[in-house]
Design a protein around this motif. Structure first.
Motif, PDB file in Angstrom:
ATOM      1  N   GLU A   1       0.844  -1.195   0.000  1.00  0.00           N
ATOM      2  CA  GLU A   1       0.000   0.000   0.000  1.00  0.00           C
ATOM      3  C   GLU A   1       0.875   1.239   0.000  1.00  0.00           C
ATOM      4  O   GLU A   1       1.893   1.297   0.700  1.00  0.00           O
ATOM      5  CB  GLU A   1      -0.909  -0.004   1.228  1.00  0.00           C
ATOM      6  CG  GLU A   1      -1.898   1.144   1.256  1.00  0.00           C
ATOM      7  CD  GLU A   1      -2.880   1.042   2.412  1.00  0.00           C
ATOM      8  OE1 GLU A   1      -3.499   2.068   2.751  1.00  0.00           O
ATOM      9  OE2 GLU A   1      -3.034  -0.067   2.972  1.00  0.00           O
ATOM     10  N   ARG A   2       0.454   2.247  -0.773  1.00  0.00           N
ATOM     11  CA  ARG A   2       1.206   3.494  -0.876  1.00  0.00           C
ATOM     12  C   ARG A   2       0.250   4.676  -0.742  1.00  0.00           C
ATOM     13  O   ARG A   2      -0.688   4.825  -1.537  1.00  0.00           O
ATOM     14  CB  ARG A   2       1.929   3.572  -2.233  1.00  0.00           C
ATOM     15  CG  ARG A   2       2.477   4.949  -2.600  1.00  0.00           C
ATOM     16  CD  ARG A   2       3.685   5.324  -1.774  1.00  0.00           C
ATOM     17  NE  ARG A   2       4.160   6.667  -2.137  1.00  0.00           N
ATOM     18  CZ  ARG A   2       5.231   7.263  -1.611  1.00  0.00           C
ATOM     19  NH1 ARG A   2       5.943   6.616  -0.699  1.00  0.00           N
ATOM     20  NH2 ARG A   2       5.597   8.464  -1.992  1.00  0.00           N
ATOM     21  N   SER A   3       0.444   5.494   0.285  1.00  0.00           N
ATOM     22  CA  SER A   3      -0.375   6.692   0.465  1.00  0.00           C
ATOM     23  C   SER A   3      -0.045   7.718  -0.605  1.00  0.00           C
ATOM     24  O   SER A   3       1.136   7.955  -0.906  1.00  0.00           O
ATOM     25  CB  SER A   3      -0.159   7.294   1.855  1.00  0.00           C
ATOM     26  OG  SER A   3      -0.568   6.383   2.856  1.00  0.00           O
ATOM     27  N   LEU A   4      -1.080   8.343  -1.156  1.00  0.00           N
ATOM     28  CA  LEU A   4      -0.900   9.264  -2.272  1.00  0.00           C
ATOM     29  C   LEU A   4      -0.940  10.730  -1.869  1.00  0.00           C
ATOM     30  O   LEU A   4      -0.698  11.592  -2.716  1.00  0.00           O
ATOM     31  CB  LEU A   4      -1.973   8.991  -3.335  1.00  0.00           C
ATOM     32  CG  LEU A   4      -2.004   7.564  -3.894  1.00  0.00           C
ATOM     33  CD1 LEU A   4      -3.153   7.401  -4.876  1.00  0.00           C
ATOM     34  CD2 LEU A   4      -0.676   7.210  -4.554  1.00  0.00           C
ATOM     35  N   ASP A   5      -1.234  11.023  -0.613  1.00  0.00           N
ATOM     36  CA  ASP A   5      -1.262  12.410  -0.148  1.00  0.00           C
ATOM     37  C   ASP A   5      -0.709  12.472   1.265  1.00  0.00           C
ATOM     38  O   ASP A   5      -0.481  11.441   1.909  1.00  0.00           O
ATOM     39  CB  ASP A   5      -2.693  12.972  -0.200  1.00  0.00           C
ATOM     40  CG  ASP A   5      -3.636  12.193   0.683  1.00  0.00           C
ATOM     41  OD1 ASP A   5      -3.918  12.652   1.799  1.00  0.00           O
ATOM     42  OD2 ASP A   5      -4.069  11.095   0.266  1.00  0.00           O
ATOM     43  N   ASN A   6      -0.483  13.675   1.769  1.00  0.00           N
ATOM     44  CA  ASN A   6       0.186  13.848   3.055  1.00  0.00           C
ATOM     45  C   ASN A   6      -0.638  13.351   4.236  1.00  0.00           C
ATOM     46  O   ASN A   6      -0.084  12.966   5.260  1.00  0.00           O
ATOM     47  CB  ASN A   6       0.555  15.319   3.258  1.00  0.00           C
ATOM     48  CG  ASN A   6       1.662  15.758   2.310  1.00  0.00           C
ATOM     49  OD1 ASN A   6       2.484  14.945   1.892  1.00  0.00           O
ATOM     50  ND2 ASN A   6       1.677  17.035   1.949  1.00  0.00           N
ATOM     51  N   ARG A   7      -1.954  13.371   4.126  1.00  0.00           N
ATOM     52  CA  ARG A   7      -2.799  12.892   5.215  1.00  0.00           C
ATOM     53  C   ARG A   7      -3.113  11.403   5.100  1.00  0.00           C
ATOM     54  O   ARG A   7      -3.648  10.810   6.025  1.00  0.00           O
ATOM     55  CB  ARG A   7      -4.123  13.677   5.250  1.00  0.00           C
ATOM     56  CG  ARG A   7      -3.977  15.127   5.702  1.00  0.00           C
ATOM     57  CD  ARG A   7      -5.354  15.740   5.885  1.00  0.00           C
ATOM     58  NE  ARG A   7      -6.139  14.990   6.866  1.00  0.00           N
ATOM     59  CZ  ARG A   7      -7.449  15.156   7.049  1.00  0.00           C
ATOM     60  NH1 ARG A   7      -8.117  16.010   6.279  1.00  0.00           N
ATOM     61  NH2 ARG A   7      -8.093  14.459   7.958  1.00  0.00           N
ATOM     62  N   GLY A   8      -2.798  10.825   3.959  1.00  0.00           N
ATOM     63  CA  GLY A   8      -3.083   9.414   3.769  1.00  0.00           C
ATOM     64  C   GLY A   8      -4.551   9.115   3.543  1.00  0.00           C
ATOM     65  O   GLY A   8      -5.012   8.006   3.838  1.00  0.00           O
ATOM     66  N   MET A   9      -5.283  10.053   2.991  1.00  0.00           N
ATOM     67  CA  MET A   9      -6.707   9.828   2.745  1.00  0.00           C
ATOM     68  C   MET A   9      -6.937   8.920   1.535  1.00  0.00           C
ATOM     69  O   MET A   9      -7.942   8.213   1.463  1.00  0.00           O
ATOM     70  CB  MET A   9      -7.440  11.157   2.553  1.00  0.00           C
ATOM     71  CG  MET A   9      -7.459  12.030   3.797  1.00  0.00           C
ATOM     72  SD  MET A   9      -8.492  13.503   3.608  1.00  0.00           S
ATOM     73  CE  MET A   9     -10.125  12.749   3.515  1.00  0.00           C
ATOM     74  N   PHE A  10      -5.988   8.935   0.591  1.00  0.00           N
ATOM     75  CA  PHE A  10      -6.107   8.112  -0.608  1.00  0.00           C
ATOM     76  C   PHE A  10      -4.841   7.281  -0.773  1.00  0.00           C
ATOM     77  O   PHE A  10      -3.727   7.799  -0.647  1.00  0.00           O
ATOM     78  CB  PHE A  10      -6.327   8.987  -1.846  1.00  0.00           C
ATOM     79  CG  PHE A  10      -7.550   9.849  -1.771  1.00  0.00           C
ATOM     80  CD1 PHE A  10      -8.794   9.345  -2.132  1.00  0.00           C
ATOM     81  CD2 PHE A  10      -7.462  11.156  -1.325  1.00  0.00           C
ATOM     82  CE1 PHE A  10      -9.926  10.133  -2.055  1.00  0.00           C
ATOM     83  CE2 PHE A  10      -8.589  11.950  -1.242  1.00  0.00           C
ATOM     84  CZ  PHE A  10      -9.831  11.431  -1.610  1.00  0.00           C
ATOM     85  N   SER A  11      -5.029   5.997  -1.064  1.00  0.00           N
ATOM     86  CA  SER A  11      -3.891   5.094  -1.199  1.00  0.00           C
ATOM     87  C   SER A  11      -4.080   4.183  -2.408  1.00  0.00           C
ATOM     88  O   SER A  11      -5.211   3.782  -2.728  1.00  0.00           O
ATOM     89  CB  SER A  11      -3.734   4.213   0.050  1.00  0.00           C
ATOM     90  OG  SER A  11      -3.433   4.973   1.195  1.00  0.00           O
ATOM     91  N   PHE A  12      -2.957   3.859  -3.047  1.00  0.00           N
ATOM     92  CA  PHE A  12      -2.937   2.763  -4.008  1.00  0.00           C
ATOM     93  C   PHE A  12      -2.757   1.478  -3.216  1.00  0.00           C
ATOM     94  O   PHE A  12      -1.940   1.404  -2.305  1.00  0.00           O
ATOM     95  CB  PHE A  12      -1.787   2.930  -5.000  1.00  0.00           C
ATOM     96  CG  PHE A  12      -1.514   1.690  -5.816  1.00  0.00           C
ATOM     97  CD1 PHE A  12      -2.367   1.311  -6.841  1.00  0.00           C
ATOM     98  CD2 PHE A  12      -0.411   0.887  -5.535  1.00  0.00           C
ATOM     99  CE1 PHE A  12      -2.130   0.161  -7.580  1.00  0.00           C
ATOM    100  CE2 PHE A  12      -0.164  -0.264  -6.269  1.00  0.00           C
ATOM    101  CZ  PHE A  12      -1.024  -0.624  -7.298  1.00  0.00           C
ATOM    102  N   TYR A  13      -3.508   0.444  -3.583  1.00  0.00           N
ATOM    103  CA  TYR A  13      -3.521  -0.775  -2.777  1.00  0.00           C
ATOM    104  C   TYR A  13      -3.445  -1.999  -3.690  1.00  0.00           C
ATOM    105  O   TYR A  13      -4.207  -2.106  -4.654  1.00  0.00           O
ATOM    106  CB  TYR A  13      -4.802  -0.811  -1.950  1.00  0.00           C
ATOM    107  CG  TYR A  13      -4.873  -1.930  -0.940  1.00  0.00           C
ATOM    108  CD1 TYR A  13      -3.791  -2.241  -0.129  1.00  0.00           C
ATOM    109  CD2 TYR A  13      -6.051  -2.647  -0.772  1.00  0.00           C
ATOM    110  CE1 TYR A  13      -3.861  -3.257   0.795  1.00  0.00           C
ATOM    111  CE2 TYR A  13      -6.136  -3.664   0.165  1.00  0.00           C
ATOM    112  CZ  TYR A  13      -5.038  -3.961   0.952  1.00  0.00           C
ATOM    113  OH  TYR A  13      -5.119  -4.969   1.869  1.00  0.00           O
ATOM    114  N   LEU A  14      -2.512  -2.919  -3.389  1.00  0.00           N
ATOM    115  CA  LEU A  14      -2.342  -4.124  -4.194  1.00  0.00           C
ATOM    116  C   LEU A  14      -2.180  -5.347  -3.291  1.00  0.00           C
ATOM    117  O   LEU A  14      -1.074  -5.689  -2.877  1.00  0.00           O
ATOM    118  CB  LEU A  14      -1.132  -3.996  -5.124  1.00  0.00           C
ATOM    119  CG  LEU A  14      -0.822  -5.227  -5.986  1.00  0.00           C
ATOM    120  CD1 LEU A  14      -2.004  -5.579  -6.883  1.00  0.00           C
ATOM    121  CD2 LEU A  14       0.433  -5.004  -6.819  1.00  0.00           C
TER     122      LEU A  14
END
Length: 203
Positions: A49-62
């Motif tokens: 999993e990789r957070s896409l913003d500083n707050r971690g509201m959106f993540s890429f997930y595999l």
């Protein structure tokens, strides 16, 4: 004297709270699932999993999963064919949305994922062929067939960040197939499910 003690305890509590809230959670998370359950059986898995913003509201997930089950066959036309093991390997690329951000002690996440599955299934159907047709066709009995699955699910997850680096998580996803292919035959739409308990490292 009592007031000064209360003041010191208040300062200490605020300091401890500040330290706990100041934890530097990394944006990357890798995890293993010692127990992973899919619609085709029980197995194990991995995830990134990789957070896409500083707050971690959106993540890429595999997440990835490998599951298997034993199919028993006691049919009279297949003597000696028992306890055949079926297996499926799944990939669930998608996104996760954390309404309150991913960086905290306990966080809830939800998001859609594509489902891609490949493996072998044991087809216990028996096909009787008319011996008088031309050209002659061989009879088909119980056998392994390749399977390909394409679909989508919605994942719900509960994340526990025990420390800055130690991660514990539980997950449940439900969905449906778009394609359910057995060899060259496209089967009917089927429900999809996956669940896992994960232990990971955040960095």
């Amino acid at each position: 004297m009592i007031k000064s003690r209360i003041f010191l305890l208040t300062i200490l509590a605020v300091s401890v709270s500040s330290i706990s809230f100041a934890q530097n959670y990394g944006k990357n998370l890798i995890a293993v699932a010692p127990v992973a359950i899919t619609d085709q059986g029980v197995g194990f898995g991995l995830s990134y999993e990789r957070s896409l913003d500083n707050r971690g509201m959106f993540s890429f997930y595999l997440p990835l999963a490998y599951s298997f089950r034993v199919q028993e066959d006691n049919y009279y036309w297949a003597p000696g064919v028992y306890n055949k093991t079926e297996y499926m390997a799944y990939a669930y690329p998608g996104v996760k949305i954390y309404p309150t951000g991913a960086f905290g002690k306990v966080r809830y996440g939800i998001g859609p994922s594509l489902v891609i599955g490949v493996g072998e299934q044991y087809d216990d159907n028996y096909y009787s062929v008319d011996p008088y047709i031309y050209p002659p066709q061989p009879a088909m009995g119980p056998q392994y067939v390749s399977r390909f699955v394409l679909g989508a699910i919605i994942n719900n997850s509960l994340n526990i960040n025990a420390t800055e680096h130690l991660y514990l998580g539980m997950e449940l996803g439900l969905g449906v197939t778009y394609m359910n292919k057995w060899d060259n035959w496209n089967g009917r739409t089927q429900p999809l499910a996956q669940a896992a308990f994960r232990i990971g490292y955040r960095f």
